[in-house]
Design a protein around this motif. Structure first.
Motif, PDB file in Angstrom:
ATOM      1  N   GLN A  41       0.839  -1.291   0.074  1.00  0.00           N
ATOM      2  CA  GLN A  41       0.016   0.146   0.005  1.00  0.00           C
ATOM      3  C   GLN A  41       0.907   1.225  -0.050  1.00  0.00           C
ATOM      4  O   GLN A  41       0.629   2.280  -0.711  1.00  0.00           O
ATOM      5  CB  GLN A  41      -1.078  -0.055   1.128  1.00  0.00           C
ATOM      6  N   GLY A  44       2.523   1.895  -3.389  1.00  0.00           N
ATOM      7  CA  GLY A  44       1.288   1.984  -4.174  1.00  0.00           C
ATOM      8  C   GLY A  44       1.047   3.562  -4.206  1.00  0.00           C
ATOM      9  O   GLY A  44       1.024   4.105  -5.255  1.00  0.00           O
ATOM     10  N   VAL A  45       0.684   3.950  -3.067  1.00  0.00           N
ATOM     11  CA  VAL A  45       0.218   5.098  -2.775  1.00  0.00           C
ATOM     12  C   VAL A  45       1.514   6.295  -3.193  1.00  0.00           C
ATOM     13  O   VAL A  45       1.339   7.473  -3.871  1.00  0.00           O
ATOM     14  CB  VAL A  45      -0.223   5.546  -1.159  1.00  0.00           C
ATOM     15  N   ALA A  47       3.708   5.923  -5.322  1.00  0.00           N
ATOM     16  CA  ALA A  47       3.692   5.826  -6.836  1.00  0.00           C
ATOM     17  C   ALA A  47       2.638   6.765  -7.500  1.00  0.00           C
ATOM     18  O   ALA A  47       2.738   7.516  -8.610  1.00  0.00           O
ATOM     19  CB  ALA A  47       3.581   4.330  -7.576  1.00  0.00           C
ATOM     20  N   LEU A  48       1.578   6.807  -6.955  1.00  0.00           N
ATOM     21  CA  LEU A  48       0.508   7.804  -7.405  1.00  0.00           C
ATOM     22  C   LEU A  48       0.698   9.134  -7.202  1.00  0.00           C
ATOM     23  O   LEU A  48       0.452  10.004  -8.086  1.00  0.00           O
ATOM     24  CB  LEU A  48      -0.972   7.202  -6.663  1.00  0.00           C
ATOM     25  N   VAL A  49       1.267   9.644  -5.946  1.00  0.00           N
ATOM     26  CA  VAL A  49       1.668  10.851  -5.606  1.00  0.00           C
ATOM     27  C   VAL A  49       2.542  11.385  -6.503  1.00  0.00           C
ATOM     28  O   VAL A  49       2.388  12.373  -7.137  1.00  0.00           O
ATOM     29  CB  VAL A  49       2.176  10.918  -4.134  1.00  0.00           C
ATOM     30  N   GLY A  51       3.624   9.816  -9.306  1.00  0.00           N
ATOM     31  CA  GLY A  51       3.160   9.949 -10.849  1.00  0.00           C
ATOM     32  C   GLY A  51       2.306  11.181 -11.084  1.00  0.00           C
ATOM     33  O   GLY A  51       2.208  11.867 -12.448  1.00  0.00           O
ATOM     34  N   PHE A  52       1.680  11.946 -10.200  1.00  0.00           N
ATOM     35  CA  PHE A  52       0.717  12.884 -10.370  1.00  0.00           C
ATOM     36  C   PHE A  52       1.875  14.212 -10.557  1.00  0.00           C
ATOM     37  O   PHE A  52       1.509  14.815 -11.433  1.00  0.00           O
ATOM     38  CB  PHE A  52       0.019  13.191  -9.160  1.00  0.00           C
TER      39      PHE A  52
END
Length: 205
Positions: A41, A44-45, A47-49, A51-52
């Motif tokens: 988790q 993943g989080v 990577a999302l941050v 990536g944004f």
């Protein structure tokens, strides 16, 4: 900038090794299944941050009317302050959380403090924006940066999964040494950012 150089920069600002003490502290007492879930988790989080910021960071800068050299200088100063804390402060990983025991998040340690701001630290967000500047790097080059970022996050995930055994080997003193060495490298990167931005300003002037 070569792939290796990008990897080194992102490794320093994300600091997968420095994540180990934080991970161990916030997951103390969790069952093995919960440990693995927390690690995935958190990665993943993060990577999302990141990536944004990889996709929209440049647009945000342009919308605010901030010139890249100004952003580089400000970012370089912030990175240097961060590196200064890593070198002279307690062993930490971008969040102000020390290896002596960062505070737990409210039941969600995978998000805080692991994903943000430990892994996706302010320095990492800034580095991603600088490494994917639309004025300097093409879309394929930015895609390579994204792949390098995911590779570093993958390393962070593996180290979190192996956090217990690694920390038993290197102990707190070893983690402190690694953190300070990373701080020296990050300080050099920060100074280089400022020098490059000043050079661009002089040439444009």
């Amino acid at each position: 900038m070569t792939i290796f150089e990008q990897f080194v920069i992102l490794w320093v600002v994300i600091d997968p090794i420095g994540t180990i003490p934080v991970f161990v502290a916030v997951t103390a007492g969790q069952a093995p299944e919960a440990l693995r879930r927390t690690a995935f988790q958190a990665a993943g989080v993060a990577a999302l941050v990141l990536g944004f910021f990889l996709v929209f960071g440049q647009f945000l800068i342009d919308a605010l009317g901030i010139s890249l050299p100004a952003f580089q200088i400000a970012g370089g100063l912030i990175l240097f302050a961060f590196a200064f804390t890593m070198i002279f402060g307690q062993p930490m990983n971008g969040s102000g959380a020390t290896s002596g025991g960062p505070e737990r998040g409210d039941g969600m340690p995978a998000i805080f403090p692991l994903a943000v701001p430990s892994i996706a630290s302010p320095g990492a967000m800034l580095a991603i924006v600088l490494l994917t500047d639309n004025n300097r790097f093409s879309v394929p080059e930015q895609a390579v940066t994204a792949a390098v970022m995911l590779a570093v996050l993958g390393c962070a995930l593996v180290l979190m999964l192996l956090a217990g055994p690694i920390l038993r080997v290197i102990r707190a003193s070893g983690a402190a040494i690694v953190s300070r060495v990373m701080g020296m490298v990050l300080a050099a990167v920060a100074v280089d950012n400022v020098i490059e931005a000043v050079r661009v300003l002089i040439l444009e002037g």
